[in-house]
Enzyme design. Sequence first.
Site, short mmCIF file in Angstrom:
data_model
loop_
_atom_site.label_atom_id
_atom_site.label_comp_id
_atom_site.label_asym_id
_atom_site.label_seq_id
_atom_site.Cartn_x
_atom_site.Cartn_y
_atom_site.Cartn_z
N ASP A 101 10.84 9.34 -8.69
CA ASP A 101 9.69 10.23 -8.60
C ASP A 101 10.25 11.65 -8.53
O ASP A 101 11.24 11.89 -7.84
CB ASP A 101 8.88 9.96 -7.33
CG ASP A 101 8.16 8.61 -7.36
OD1 ASP A 101 8.65 7.70 -8.04
OD2 ASP A 101 7.13 8.49 -6.69
N LYS A 162 1.47 11.26 -11.20
CA LYS A 162 1.07 11.16 -9.81
C LYS A 162 0.15 12.32 -9.47
O LYS A 162 0.36 13.44 -9.91
CB LYS A 162 2.28 11.18 -8.89
CG LYS A 162 3.17 9.95 -8.97
CD LYS A 162 4.33 10.03 -8.01
CE LYS A 162 3.90 10.05 -6.57
NZ LYS A 162 5.04 10.03 -5.63
N LYS A 191 0.31 6.59 -10.63
CA LYS A 191 0.65 6.23 -9.26
C LYS A 191 -0.10 7.15 -8.32
O LYS A 191 -0.10 8.36 -8.49
CB LYS A 191 2.16 6.33 -9.01
CG LYS A 191 2.55 6.03 -7.55
CD LYS A 191 4.04 6.18 -7.33
CE LYS A 191 4.39 6.03 -5.85
NZ LYS A 191 5.84 6.19 -5.59
#
Length: 233
Positions: A101, A162, A191
């Site tokens: 990430d 995200k 996500k």
Amino acid sequence: MTRSDPDSYTARELASHIQHTKIAVGTTRDEMLTHLQEAVEFGFDAAMVAGSWVPLAAEVLAGTDVSVASALDFPRVGVMTSAGKAAEAAELVRLGAQELDMGVQVGWLRSGDYAGFREDIAGVVRAAGVPVKVMLELPLLTDDEKAAAVELACEAGAAYLKNASSGAIETANPESIRYLVERAPAGVLVKASGGITTRGQVVELLAAGAALVGTSAGISIVSDTSDDSTTSY
């Protein structure tokens, strides 16, 4: 029952969508070992750990169905150089990270440096060679900037979008997730991250289209003992 009903998921089904997160400062080796063992026991999708714990995670999780995940340019997002970020990505993968990430250069985007914003992400994608999830920090952006961020991240090779890096930016909500799902091209997933502490939240986010959620409250969520006192990333 529909899949928007919290009771329609078994604990194992919910766990398969959760990235079990532990990035707290001062985490000890024994605490990390417990975290990794929990990830296997409950069947979480991945164990999200700070970069310094990636070698241990790779060792413990080898041969299991739990992925090793880590993050870079985080939790202080957008402070690293692009070259430093790419180098760290390559090192984390060498140490055993299977997905990453990453924080983005929100300030560059807001300054109109779209090429720089895109290349910052692309450099990590190229260096990593594993799925990269891009934290877009949606609440910090105007409508036009949000649209640009999604487009540029996808052009740069993001595997996941995200909504935010943590609950300090946004509590993950169905509106933000639907926004990303509706704009993500085929093959790019979403996500959810930030302030996720209850089973009901997770089910709502999955119903909105999230493929994964990141939280440090995973055990209480799948055990249905969740409350609002646990931090989430």
